[in-house]
Design an enzyme around this catalytic site. Structure first.
Site, PDB file in Angstrom:
ATOM      1  N   ASP A   1       3.770  -6.308   3.495  1.00  0.00           N
ATOM      2  CA  ASP A   1       3.523  -5.231   4.446  1.00  0.00           C
ATOM      3  C   ASP A   1       4.521  -5.387   5.595  1.00  0.00           C
ATOM      4  O   ASP A   1       5.390  -6.256   5.562  1.00  0.00           O
ATOM      5  CB  ASP A   1       2.076  -5.285   4.948  1.00  0.00           C
ATOM      6  CG  ASP A   1       1.532  -3.909   5.326  1.00  0.00           C
ATOM      7  OD1 ASP A   1       0.356  -3.643   5.044  1.00  0.00           O
ATOM      8  OD2 ASP A   1       2.293  -3.108   5.904  1.00  0.00           O
TER       9      ASP A   1
ATOM     10  N   ASP B   1       6.108   1.536   6.932  1.00  0.00           N
ATOM     11  CA  ASP B   1       4.790   0.940   6.701  1.00  0.00           C
ATOM     12  C   ASP B   1       4.043   1.851   5.730  1.00  0.00           C
ATOM     13  O   ASP B   1       3.575   2.899   6.138  1.00  0.00           O
ATOM     14  CB  ASP B   1       4.049   0.836   8.045  1.00  0.00           C
ATOM     15  CG  ASP B   1       2.605   0.369   7.913  1.00  0.00           C
ATOM     16  OD1 ASP B   1       1.869   0.443   8.903  1.00  0.00           O
ATOM     17  OD2 ASP B   1       2.214  -0.085   6.814  1.00  0.00           O
TER      18      ASP B   1
ATOM     19  N   HIS C   1       0.811  -1.214   0.000  1.00  0.00           N
ATOM     20  CA  HIS C   1       0.000   0.000   0.000  1.00  0.00           C
ATOM     21  C   HIS C   1       0.845   1.265   0.000  1.00  0.00           C
ATOM     22  O   HIS C   1       1.913   1.329   0.603  1.00  0.00           O
ATOM     23  CB  HIS C   1      -1.028  -0.018   1.135  1.00  0.00           C
ATOM     24  CG  HIS C   1      -0.496  -0.003   2.539  1.00  0.00           C
ATOM     25  ND1 HIS C   1      -0.254   1.163   3.227  1.00  0.00           N
ATOM     26  CD2 HIS C   1      -0.206  -1.013   3.398  1.00  0.00           C
ATOM     27  CE1 HIS C   1       0.171   0.870   4.454  1.00  0.00           C
ATOM     28  NE2 HIS C   1       0.210  -0.436   4.586  1.00  0.00           N
TER      29      HIS C   1
ATOM     30  N   GLU D   1      -5.108   1.762   2.634  1.00  0.00           N
ATOM     31  CA  GLU D   1      -5.075   0.537   3.445  1.00  0.00           C
ATOM     32  C   GLU D   1      -5.255   0.896   4.908  1.00  0.00           C
ATOM     33  O   GLU D   1      -5.960   0.223   5.650  1.00  0.00           O
ATOM     34  CB  GLU D   1      -3.739  -0.195   3.227  1.00  0.00           C
ATOM     35  CG  GLU D   1      -3.649  -1.549   3.929  1.00  0.00           C
ATOM     36  CD  GLU D   1      -3.158  -1.467   5.367  1.00  0.00           C
ATOM     37  OE1 GLU D   1      -2.734  -0.364   5.800  1.00  0.00           O
ATOM     38  OE2 GLU D   1      -3.231  -2.487   6.082  1.00  0.00           O
ATOM     39  N   GLU D   2      -4.633   1.958   5.332  1.00  0.00           N
ATOM     40  CA  GLU D   2      -4.652   2.336   6.747  1.00  0.00           C
ATOM     41  C   GLU D   2      -6.044   2.732   7.233  1.00  0.00           C
ATOM     42  O   GLU D   2      -6.301   2.752   8.427  1.00  0.00           O
ATOM     43  CB  GLU D   2      -3.669   3.493   7.011  1.00  0.00           C
ATOM     44  CG  GLU D   2      -2.212   3.176   6.688  1.00  0.00           C
ATOM     45  CD  GLU D   2      -1.563   2.220   7.697  1.00  0.00           C
ATOM     46  OE1 GLU D   2      -2.246   1.734   8.620  1.00  0.00           O
ATOM     47  OE2 GLU D   2      -0.351   1.951   7.546  1.00  0.00           O
TER      48      GLU D   2
ATOM     49  N   HIS E   1       3.718   2.524  13.228  1.00  0.00           N
ATOM     50  CA  HIS E   1       2.800   3.649  13.417  1.00  0.00           C
ATOM     51  C   HIS E   1       3.349   4.732  14.329  1.00  0.00           C
ATOM     52  O   HIS E   1       2.600   5.486  14.949  1.00  0.00           O
ATOM     53  CB  HIS E   1       1.413   3.194  13.899  1.00  0.00           C
ATOM     54  CG  HIS E   1       0.611   2.520  12.811  1.00  0.00           C
ATOM     55  ND1 HIS E   1      -0.666   2.050  13.005  1.00  0.00           N
ATOM     56  CD2 HIS E   1       0.914   2.220  11.531  1.00  0.00           C
ATOM     57  CE1 HIS E   1      -1.114   1.497  11.879  1.00  0.00           C
ATOM     58  NE2 HIS E   1      -0.173   1.584  10.976  1.00  0.00           N
TER      59      HIS E   1
END
Lengths: 333, 360, 329
Positions: free
Chosen positions: C217, C164, C64, C194-195, C303
């Site tokens: 990922d 990510d 992504h 995607e998130e 994240h």
């Protein structure tokens, strides 16, 4: 309310009068003197709200009497706007915020009354020109029949009792009476029984009956604290009430085939009877109550039959009053 | 099903909204609104069908030969309650259908079932509450709906478990402010009816009057798959939380939209990030034609876009809403001026939809 | 490769605004001689199917393009911006973070005073752009920002924001570059949003209708102090996902991935992730279902603006994929 009652009672009574703070009296005189005097009191005030502050077109308000804040969000109301002279009813809704803009914390609480507002859907300028602080706010729920026997409306506490009292006066019409009867529509019961105190003092009766509402059977409260709708008005017993008044009411009920459950009250009755009992040197009191669901919400419910039966009970009681009754009241058993 | 003869004069917008607002159609039983919709659009539709879930799909063929399809959606359903069981004393146990805050249900009158019987959700009198009970909201399973039946038998003659109920609010036009229940999304339905009847575009235009938006955008998902359009427009009512600031705040920062400030264009909500190019197209048309509009604050809530965007290979979608105070409660408020702005903007923006609606 | 990774991790691409990343990819794919398509949601794809065979097995590889970020929801009178998170941003980790908007504006995230910092909510936070008041602010409600930190290398380890899943995008690019021949029709897909909940992946999978799907990922590791137990560690090779909270990887595909790793002599790890999922889940439920799996790059501090991966794991993932695609599945 008072002016409506004056119109309705005028043909039913000998004289219309009142006490000094606004209670309305309808008086029927006994055929012969001397006669005993009985006061039948039902409060005509109901709970409501009044405007305390106007901000950006929204009205902040406070309660009159014990409002249940839980039922307010989303309720439809009518504001009696007086700033422009006279009184104009304006339609409003009490604010509620939709689920998706609230936090989890906010959803777990009942919004307190001082954080609620009335939205009239008008601009700030329009609102400011029509509404002023102190204007009254009442629920705008129209009366509706539920099923075949029940009536739902706001303020059945205590308009149902006023209806019963009016029905009683109607049934007494054309009959000669042995006692003077004062039907009193009292004020401010919900805020401390002021009308009852003053009416009792001014009328100085030998006996009094308060007509009010009691808790009807509904989901929520324990069964034993409530009375089924449609099984008749209740007659109360307890320290606040004279035992002979209660006994006499039950006798009248029995001989007229009126169903009357007994309601026992260990402390005070929470009604005008509480004030009347200690007026002047004391007055023997009785209490007749109409079972009512959802007390102090816009959706109170009573059985029409119970209202009719209460009217009949009162009328028959009055017709049965004679000279001997005063002596009976000296007995406290 | 288009008739050759001239259509009868259409109802004025407020009158149409009144009719729709007072119809009872809780998610899963949208019959009452579906009938009104079918009646309203049948004369203008080149193709009219009701799909497997009950969504009405009405299509007007486009004037160009390209056979592209554009979808516009408004949902017919409203939040409400469902009768779960009849108790021995004739009272009805209820559960919410859709996002309904139990706090607005207490002490209210409802219309129950297709026959619109009056019923009330009672509240234990304050005098009988214990300690702190007055400060705690009543949960759905402690509530009972009272239709005035004295026994289970009497109640069973009138209703059955599965019947739905909603607020018994009569519609009112308060001098330009419309008040009624279910304005989310009967206002959108009215807009879509008007848009459908009054416009013919280059593309094939399908108006989808969807079902079950409030319980998970159900109808929209199936409709989007069936129509597979190149772009979609959702017509909704979105919260206006433009109340005065709370005590301690100097500014209301969570107003979402404001009443009277025009049609609201969405940038982002909990289910959808709206494609910038399509949103900007609508904004540019609004500016050019001087149609009042505002942006809905990003965040919170969702609508049929969430059910449409991810279908098949993806569908660019834009949401155009009318601000509404107190939606999902007995009486919501919208401004007629905002409703008209939304209609005008939808019509103008769709008429000039760019050829490649998605690509930014 | 570090320079390549640097270009991608520093690019601006919070969910919904992946344009800049997409442009970089289009340019790099063009250099590799690949044709690209963009679908209605913005997913970028190129199909690699050398030769004339029409009945190839269709394999979908996906990474992504979007990263977590924030979106402005209100600008107050004094110029402070209230915001909402895009994707799995955690409020307590935002305090003092720098954010960058699409137009280059930089701001810092501040917090209203709060007793318990772990109980901080997004309502308590704001972005300070250093403006005097609202009129001096050059961003608007609805504008998005990403977190802003430069890439640093430390031995075999890389520290950067948006590893990510920019590292997954780079893995896909490198795989394509090194792929000599394949019997399959391989779609290299770079997905959007995607998130936000795998919003682009399903549409892309629907369009391509593959026989197999593999997402690339990042995944977390269990090798930091008092970490929740997990058998994946930095530097021990790419992780072959067995299951996460959204899907169970197709066992046959897992076997093939393991066989490819053995064949290419790539040390690998097996991954079970308790909380979190990837595009593979959306691929798996597309149309009538697709056998799906995932190759994960072990990553610490997912994240946050300072994620960390090991280059050996990245290299291993590329070699594994090249080997897998080179032979029949």
């Amino acid at each position: 309310m008072r002016s409506l009652l004056r119109k309705v009672w005028r043909p039913l009574v000998d004289e219309l009068s009142g006490d000094r703070i606004g209670s309305l009296w309808g008086i029927r005189r006994a055929a012969r003197r001397p006669a005993g005097r009985i006061l039948l009191a039902a409060h005509m005030d109901s709970i409501g709200m009044l405007v305390t502050r106007i901000q950006d077109g929204f009205l902040f308000f406070a309660e009159i009497g014990g409002i249940d804040a839980r039922v307010l969000p989303g309720a439809l109301v009518q504001v009696h706007a007086t700033r422009a002279g006279g009184s104009t009813p304006l339609a409003g809704v009490i604010t509620s915020r939709p689920p998706h803009v609230q936090t989890a914390d906010e959803k777990r609480k009942v919004t307190p009354v001082h954080e609620l507002m009335v939205d009239l859907g008008l601009s700030a300028a329009q609102t400011a020109s029509r509404v002023q602080i102190g204007d009254l706010i009442v629920f705008a729920q129209p009366p509706v029949r539920l099923g075949s026997d029940l009536l739902m409306a706001p303020a059945l506490d205590n308009r149902a009792s006023i209806a019963a009292l009016t029905g009683c006066l109607a049934q007494l019409r054309g009959h000669a009476l042995q006692w003077d009867v004062i039907a009193a529509a009292t004020v401010q019961e919900e805020e401390g029984f002021a009308g009852a105190y003053s009416s009792a003092f001014a009328a100085h009766p030998d006996a009094a009956i308060a007509i009010d509402v009691t808790f009807g059977r509904q989901a929520g409260p324990p069964e034993w604290k409530t009375f089924k709708l449609g099984e008749g008005p209740t007659v109360s017993f307890g320290p606040n009430l004279h035992p002979q008044m209660g006994a006499a009411l039950m006798e009248v009920a029995a001989s007229n085939a009126i169903s009357c459950p007994r309601d026992v009250m260990p402390l005070h009755s929470g009604t005008d009877a509480y004030a009347m009992q200690v007026s002047r040197a004391g007055i023997p009191c009785g209490l007749v109550s109409i079972p009512l669901r959802n007390m102090h919400t816009p959706v109170e419910v009573v059985a029409l039959a119970d209202v009719e039966q209460a009217a009949q009970l009162l009328a028959k009681f009055v017709l049965a009053l004679d000279r001997k009754f005063r002596a009976r009241l000296k007995v406290h058993a | 099903m288009k008739r050759a003869s001239a259509t009868k004069p259409a109802m004025a917008l407020p009158a149409l909204i009144r009719q729709l607002s007072e119809a009872v159609a809780v998610s899963g039983d949208e019959h009452a609104v579906r009938s009104l919709v079918l009646q309203a659009v049948q004369d203008s539709a080149d193709k009219l069908e009701v799909d497997a879930l009950g969504t009405v799909l009405a299509t007007r063929t486009g004037t160009s030969r390209r056979r592209e399809r554009v979808l516009a959606a408004a949902h017919m359903d409203e939040v409400g309650v469902m009768i779960m069981s009849i108790e021995s004393d004739g009272l009805l146990a209820i559960e919410a259908v859709g996002g309904l805050d139990p706090r607005v249900l207490l002490g209210k009158q409802l219309w129950v079932g297709r026959q619109r019987l009056p019923g009330v959700v009672g509240a234990t009198p304050v005098h009988l509450l214990k300690d702190d009970e007055e400060k705690r909201p009543v949960a759905f399973d402690a509530m009972r709906l009272d239709i005035g039946a004295g026994s289970r038998e009497a109640a069973a003659k009138l209703v059955q478990p599965g019947d739905r109920a909603t607020f018994a609010t009569s519609f009112r036009n308060l001098g330009g402010t419309l008040r009624g229940k279910a304005l989310d999304d009967r206002v959108g339905v009215a807009l879509l009816i008007e848009l459908f009847r009054s416009s013919r575009f280059e593309f094939d235009f399908t108006a989808a009057f969807t079902v079950q938006e409030e319980v998970g955008l159900r109808g929209a998902q199936a409709a989007a798959f069936a129509i597979d359009p190149v772009a979609a427009l959702v017509l909704e009512v979105t919260p206006a939380n433009d109340l005065p600031p709370q005590p301690g705040e100097t500014e209301n920062v969570r107003y979402n939209t404001r009443l009277g400030h025009g049609a609201a264009l969405s940038l982002a909500d909990s289910s959808t990030l709206y494609p910038r190019a399509l949103v900007q197209h609508f904004a540019a048309i609004a500016v050019r034609d001087q149609i009042p509009f505002q942006y809905r604050q990003p965040g919170g809530g969702g609508n049929d876009s969430g059910g449409i965007q991810r279908r098949r290979s993806g569908i660019p979608v834009v949401a155009l809403s009318v601000p509404g105070r107190y939606i999902h409660s007995p009486a919501a408020l919208v401004r007629l001026s905002d409703v008209r702005a939304a209609l005008q903007l939808a019509r103008a923006a769709l008429s000039e939809l760019p050829r490649r609606p998605a690509r930014a | 490769m570090i320079a390549l990774i640097n270009r991608y991790v520093t690019a601006f691409g919070p969910s919904g605004n992946e344009d800049a990343v997409r442009s970089l990819l289009q340019a790099d794919l063009k250099q590799l001689g690949a044709d690209t398509q963009i679908d209605p949601l913005g997913n970028l794809s190129c199909v690699h199917a050398p030769g004339k065979d029409k009945n190839r097995t269709r394999v979908l590889l996906m990474a992504h393009m979007d990263e977590i970020g924030v979106m402005v929801s209100h600008i107050d009178e004094r110029g402070f911006c209230r915001f909402l998170p895009l994707g799995g941003v955690r409020a307590p980790w935002c305090v003092g973070a720098r954010v960058r908007f699409g137009n280059g504006t930089i701001g810092t995230i501040g917090a209203e005073p709060h007793e318990a910092s772990t109980a901080l909510k997004f309502d308590d936070l704001y972005i300070d752009l250093g403006a005097d008041d609202r009129s001096a602010v050059n961003v608007a409600v609805g504008d998005s920002a990403c977190f802003d930190r430069p890439l640093e290398a430390s031995g075999q380890r890389l520290i950067a924001k948006s590893l990510d899943d920019r590292i997954g995008c780079v893995v896909l690019l490198e795989t394509l570059r090194r792929l000599r021949s394949t019997p399959h029709s391989v779609a290299f897909v770079f997905s959007v949003q995607e998130e936000m909940g795998l919003r682009g992946a399903g549409a892309a999978a629907f369009g391509f209708d593959p026989h197999f799907g593999i997402a690339v990922d990042v995944t977390r590791t269990g090798d930091t102090p008092k970490a929740r137990p997990m058998e994946v560690a930095l530097g021990k090779g790419p992780a072959i996902k067995l299951r996460d909270s959204g899907m169970i990887a197709d066992p046959a595909l897992v076997r093939r991935l393991r066989a490819a790793a053995d064949h290419a002599k790539v040390a690998y790890q097996l991954e079970v992730l308790e909380h979190g999922t990837t595009d593979a889940r959306a691929i798996q439920s597309a149309r009538s279902g697709v056998p799906a799996g995932c190759i994960s790059i072990p990553c610490r501090y997912v994240h946050t603006p300072s994620e960390m991966v090991d280059m050996r794991d990245v290299e291993g993932a590329i070699r594994l994929l090249v080997d897998l695609l080179g032979r029949k599945l």
